[in-house]
Write an enzyme that holds these catalytic residues in place. Structure first.
Site, mmCIF file in Angstrom:
data_model
loop_
_atom_site.group_PDB
_atom_site.id
_atom_site.type_symbol
_atom_site.label_atom_id
_atom_site.label_comp_id
_atom_site.label_asym_id
_atom_site.label_seq_id
_atom_site.Cartn_x
_atom_site.Cartn_y
_atom_site.Cartn_z
ATOM 1 N N PHE A 59 66.462 60.316 23.946
ATOM 2 C CA PHE A 59 66.815 61.036 25.415
ATOM 3 C C PHE A 59 67.452 59.986 26.433
ATOM 4 O O PHE A 59 67.653 60.528 27.599
ATOM 5 C CB PHE A 59 65.943 61.828 25.696
ATOM 6 C CG PHE A 59 64.392 61.279 26.071
ATOM 7 C CD1 PHE A 59 64.376 60.442 27.112
ATOM 8 C CD2 PHE A 59 63.359 60.915 24.912
ATOM 9 C CE1 PHE A 59 63.118 59.608 27.461
ATOM 10 C CE2 PHE A 59 62.266 60.520 25.110
ATOM 11 C CZ PHE A 59 62.210 59.867 26.461
ATOM 12 N N THR A 93 54.164 65.838 32.025
ATOM 13 C CA THR A 93 55.837 65.482 32.017
ATOM 14 C C THR A 93 56.426 66.851 31.758
ATOM 15 O O THR A 93 57.346 67.065 32.275
ATOM 16 C CB THR A 93 56.034 64.411 30.779
ATOM 17 O OG1 THR A 93 55.214 63.248 31.125
ATOM 18 C CG2 THR A 93 57.307 64.134 30.877
ATOM 19 N N ARG A 104 55.559 69.734 38.957
ATOM 20 C CA ARG A 104 56.223 70.056 37.892
ATOM 21 C C ARG A 104 56.135 71.320 37.529
ATOM 22 O O ARG A 104 57.160 72.008 36.853
ATOM 23 C CB ARG A 104 55.968 68.809 36.756
ATOM 24 C CG ARG A 104 56.381 67.400 36.969
ATOM 25 C CD ARG A 104 56.015 66.364 36.071
ATOM 26 N NE ARG A 104 56.787 65.410 35.988
ATOM 27 C CZ ARG A 104 56.290 64.031 35.771
ATOM 28 N NH1 ARG A 104 55.110 64.107 35.234
ATOM 29 N NH2 ARG A 104 57.008 63.076 35.897
ATOM 30 N N ASN A 114 62.302 67.178 35.342
ATOM 31 C CA ASN A 114 60.849 67.659 35.565
ATOM 32 C C ASN A 114 60.534 67.405 37.306
ATOM 33 O O ASN A 114 59.216 67.141 37.410
ATOM 34 C CB ASN A 114 59.881 66.911 34.782
ATOM 35 C CG ASN A 114 60.037 65.687 34.684
ATOM 36 O OD1 ASN A 114 60.850 64.893 35.368
ATOM 37 N ND2 ASN A 114 59.408 64.735 33.797
ATOM 38 N N HIS A 117 59.356 61.690 39.353
ATOM 39 C CA HIS A 117 58.686 60.628 38.509
ATOM 40 C C HIS A 117 57.730 59.954 39.349
ATOM 41 O O HIS A 117 57.938 59.864 40.664
ATOM 42 C CB HIS A 117 59.996 59.728 38.157
ATOM 43 C CG HIS A 117 59.527 58.346 37.970
ATOM 44 N ND1 HIS A 117 59.238 58.106 36.600
ATOM 45 C CD2 HIS A 117 59.103 57.211 38.398
ATOM 46 C CE1 HIS A 117 58.824 56.923 36.306
ATOM 47 N NE2 HIS A 117 58.716 56.271 37.581
HETATM 48 P P1 CMP Z 1 59.710 60.214 34.019
HETATM 49 O O1 CMP Z 1 58.230 60.186 34.603
HETATM 50 O O2 CMP Z 1 60.749 60.279 34.886
HETATM 51 O O3 CMP Z 1 59.577 59.001 32.902
HETATM 52 C C1 CMP Z 1 60.421 59.224 31.999
HETATM 53 C C2 CMP Z 1 61.367 60.525 31.605
HETATM 54 O O4 CMP Z 1 61.907 60.664 30.473
HETATM 55 C C3 CMP Z 1 60.285 61.586 31.934
HETATM 56 O O5 CMP Z 1 60.067 61.615 33.281
HETATM 57 C C4 CMP Z 1 61.295 62.857 31.492
HETATM 58 O O6 CMP Z 1 61.994 63.337 32.291
HETATM 59 C C5 CMP Z 1 61.928 61.990 30.449
HETATM 60 N N1 CMP Z 1 61.812 62.479 29.105
HETATM 61 C C6 CMP Z 1 60.766 62.317 28.444
HETATM 62 N N2 CMP Z 1 60.810 63.039 27.161
HETATM 63 C C7 CMP Z 1 61.928 63.509 27.000
HETATM 64 C C8 CMP Z 1 62.484 64.409 26.067
HETATM 65 N N3 CMP Z 1 62.033 64.673 25.089
HETATM 66 N N4 CMP Z 1 63.877 64.633 26.519
HETATM 67 C C9 CMP Z 1 64.293 64.663 27.669
HETATM 68 N N5 CMP Z 1 63.805 63.792 28.611
HETATM 69 C C10 CMP Z 1 62.660 63.463 28.396
#
Ligand code: CMP
Length: 120
Positions: A59, A93, A104, A114, A117
């Site tokens: 991703f 998350t 979230r 989401n 961060h």
């Molecule tokens: P964040 O806390 O910004 O840190 C990494 C980000 O990757 C996480 O929040 C999600 O928004 C993103 N993320 C994690 N898993 C997935 C996934 N399966 N598909 C798309 N985005 C993802």
């Protein structure tokens, strides 16, 4: 618990929805102070560096596309136990798994979009 500073980003989907104020209110209501804040668009290069730990994940491209798609709010949150408090206020998350009332759960649209961060 000691006073800590933690980094937070209000993501492009939340900025677009007009919920910056609501999110900041949740942090402040929990006793966190906004020690610094900046509305900005992150460059692709900076974003790739920031999320470098996820470079090999499927991703990664989608994550960078989204995070650079519009303005974000970069913030430093400070307060007693700020790292843990921030995690609790954000929720899991995946917004579908986030506890009711968390940022979230309220404002997240998907795992990628989401709303916020947080990092220690
Ligand atoms: P964040 O806390 O910004 O840190 C990494 C980000 O990757 C996480 O929040 C999600 O928004 C993103 N993320 C994690 N898993 C997935 C996934 N399966 N598909 C798309 N985005 C993802």
């Amino acid at each position: 618990m000691s006073k800590e500073v933690t980094f937070s980003i209000i993501k492009p989907n939340a900025v677009k929805k007009g919920v910056i104020g609501n999110i900041i209110e949740q942090f402040e209501n929990a006793g966190l102070k906004i020690a610094a804040a900046k509305l900005t668009v992150i460059s692709r290069k900076k974003c790739e560096e920031f999320y470098a730990e996820h470079k090999e994940r499927p991703f990664f491209g989608e994550l960078v596309d989204f995070m650079t798609s519009g303005p974000v709010v970069l913030m430093a949150l400070s307060g007693e136990g700020a790292v843990l408090k921030n995690r609790e206020i954000m929720g899991a998350t995946d917004p579908k798994k986030a506890a009711p009332g968390t940022i979230r759960a309220k404002h997240g649209d998907s795992v990628g979009e989401n709303a916020v961060h947080g990092s220690g």
